[in-house]
Every structure is written in structure tokens, then in C-alpha cells.
Design an enzyme around this catalytic site. Sequence first.
Site, PDB file in Angstrom:
ATOM      1  N   PHE A 194       0.815  -1.220   0.000  1.00 17.32           N
ATOM      2  CA  PHE A 194       0.000   0.000   0.000  1.00 17.32           C
ATOM      3  C   PHE A 194       0.851   1.273   0.000  1.00 17.32           C
ATOM      4  CE2 PHE A 194      -2.687  -3.232   1.970  1.00 17.32           C
ATOM      5  CZ  PHE A 194      -3.783  -3.151   1.130  1.00 17.32           C
ATOM      6  N   LYS A 195       2.159   1.113  -0.077  1.00 16.65           N
ATOM      7  CA  LYS A 195       3.006   2.279   0.101  1.00 16.65           C
ATOM      8  C   LYS A 195       3.406   2.912  -1.244  1.00 16.65           C
ATOM      9  CE  LYS A 195       2.742   1.943   4.505  1.00 16.65           C
ATOM     10  NZ  LYS A 195       1.432   1.309   4.702  1.00 16.65           N
TER      11      LYS A 195
END
Length: 410
Positions: free
Chosen positions: A187-188
Site C-alpha cells: 500500500f506504500k
Amino acid sequence: MPGPGAYWIGEEESREVMDVLHAGHLFRYGQLNDPKFSHKVYDLEREFATYCGVPHALATSSGTCSLLASLLAMEIKPGDEVIVPGYTFVACYSAIIFAGAVPVLAEIDESLTLDPADIARRITPKTRAIMPVHMLGNPCDMDAIMALANSHGLLVLEDACQACGASYKGRTLGSIGQMGAFSLNVFKTISAGDGGMIITGDRELYERAFAIHDQGHSPNRASVEVGQRTIVGLNFRMNELTGAVALAQLRKLDRIIATLRNKKKKLKEMLVGTKGMKFRTLNDPDGDSATLLTVIFDEAQQAAAVARHLGTTTISHSGWHVYANMEHINRYLKEIGRPHGKGMLPRVDDLLDRSINLSVGVVDAGLGAGFGININSGDEEIEQVAAQFHRIAQMESSEFRVGNSVRTLE
Ligand SMILES: Cc1ncc(COP(=O)(O)O)c(C=O)c1O
């Protein structure tokens, strides 16, 4: 799909991974002059340090491990208190608890990051460190936080897991406090599936973090080093395949952020003037990583209705990242006789009840960012998303509701 880096996995990542597979050397250590060793983790650490403008970077297996290894490197001890925001990922609290310390949860302000005034109120003789979390890519008010830390002799561990590549007044996040921690999960901003980084300007902290991340060894050990290990460590090492993907992603980071800033600007401009709503404060608008656009409504009721119509949630109902939704952490705080549960941080509760995250680069329902655009969205999609949001927000504004009695969209 989740973070912007994951959307852009392509030829470059394949090439780096194939280098490793062709060499057949998957472990992070090796002789740099060995043609069969492609030393991706070693290169990643050097390039990451240069990118962040610090002398030392250490690759790890996750952002959580980066936080824990940093706290241990800073010699945070059982009973020490670490001040941390009530709006953050659970890993911040777990890392502090695993270091044996006490997480002291504090309020946020309209930047949705730590409120320096509330940090000041929570400092006690047991406070050893502050953990500012650059939530949603927005830098914390680092001038105020560093001033407080310096005047009270506290250490600062920046959690830059959601803010890789973002900056505050020209300095890369993570490089302002004594240590900075990053995540490379999916998710980064950039991702290797999982993985983490630690940065520091302090050689001693680096060596301690290195030892903790690998059974007490010194940096880039060439052998087992019996007799030379000064502290007890664990295994938080990154392997070469992860390093290969992370290296290719790091080389795309500036392009990713520039693209997101451009798209966020377009989306934001189209939402200016929406009634009953404002944008969250950015502590350094030029440093924001632009992964999300966060809006704060005047009324919780309007925020909840808008979120429902958009098929998303307010941040308070997103499940993750909100202290009040973390039953295990609250149970732990209760057991040690500390304040716990919803209501202990009224400003966090109120702000998150009124806020919605719109995705720009990070598409993550767990962040409350289940609606918005992504890094590949074109102008037409951005316009459609903005128009849909604007229309629904206007129909749910109190002004509209009063003027039209009980009109709903369903
Ligand atoms: C603010 C914050 N800190 C720490 C972490 C932990 O990172 P990881 O999932 O790589 O362990 C995350 C990940 O979601 C995060 O968002």
C-alpha cells in the site's frame, strides 16, 4: 490495486529480479567483487541513503521491524513512555509495546498528524521519545516537534512509512529526527510486496539497528563474527529478491511523486468551494507526497452520508489506523492501567468522524480511501470522480438538506 508503486511494476523490476535469479545468490551478504553476487540490498541501502540525504540506510523485512529495531537501537527501555498519535497504523503501538515501553496516545490537529500542543501536555519524567507519524504522506509539524524534543531531551523516531519521498522544508522525511522508519508494503508509495527501511545520521544508532536486525552482527558482515557481537539481535533482514524490486521502485520514486502531485492538484482544484467541507492542513504543501486527498466536513452527519453514497467510509469507520478500532491495543492499555477506548482522544474521534480520504495514489479501503483516482487515471476520470464527489457532497450539505427537507440520493 493498492499503492502507486505497485501500479508501475514493470520491465525495470523484472530486470533487477532476473539479475538476482541468474546469479542465484538470494542472501543479502556476499563479496562485492564476486560476479555471482548482484548485491541489490547493498545498492538499495546506498541509493536510499543518498536519496534521503543521510549517511546511513538499513533495509529490513517490514516497516514494523524498522520501527522496533529503531526503538531498540535508541535504547528505549521497559517502562519508558513514547508519545504517538491516536491516528496511525497499529504497528506503531505494537513496536512500542514489544520494546517494553508504554505508548502514550496523543491528539492530532487538522493536518491529521500529531498536535504539538498535545505532545507538550503529555510529557512526563518517564517520556523518552516522540514518534511523529507522517500520516497519508503529510509531513508532521517537525519544527514544533523537534523544538519540544530538544527542550525536553527526548529522542524522535519519525514514522515515514506512509510518506516515502515526502519532505518538510526541503528535508526528506525520516531524516529530521534521530531515526526514520519506512515501509515497502503493497500500500506504500513504492513497494516490494513487503519490506522496510531505516535511516539515521548517527553511526552508533545505525550500528545498533544493524545488530538488532541481524543477530547482533556488525554492518555487512562477511562471516559469523564470533566474539564480536555486542548486543542481542533478531532477524529482520531483507533478501536480494525484495531488494531488487525495491531498488527499481526507488529509481521511480521521484516520477511517482511528481505524477501524483499533478493529479492531486487537478482533483483538488475541482473540489474547491464544495460547501460544508475543507481540505486538511498540510504542514508543508510542497513536501506532501500527494498519495491521498483528505477532506474534513463541518458535520459528521454529512461526512457519513457522503461516504455512504460514494461506497466508502469516513476515516473513523475505516477499521484500520484508528486507535478506537484497535481492541487488542485498548485491552493492553486497560491491563496496564492506562486510558483506553473510544472517547480518550476526543479530537481524534471528532476529526476522523468528519474526514474522508480520497485516493490519489494509494487505493486502500483500510485507510478509508476506497473512492478516488489512481496514479494511472487520466483527466477524464479525474473530472468524473470530482464531479461525482462534488454533486454528492452538495446534496448532503446541511444547506441543501434544509432547503429541500429530506431529499436523499437513493
Ligand atoms: C504509519 C505506518 N507505520 C508502520 C507501518 C508498518 O509497515 P509494515 O506493514 O511494512 O510492517 C505501516 C503500514 O501500513 C504504516 O502505515
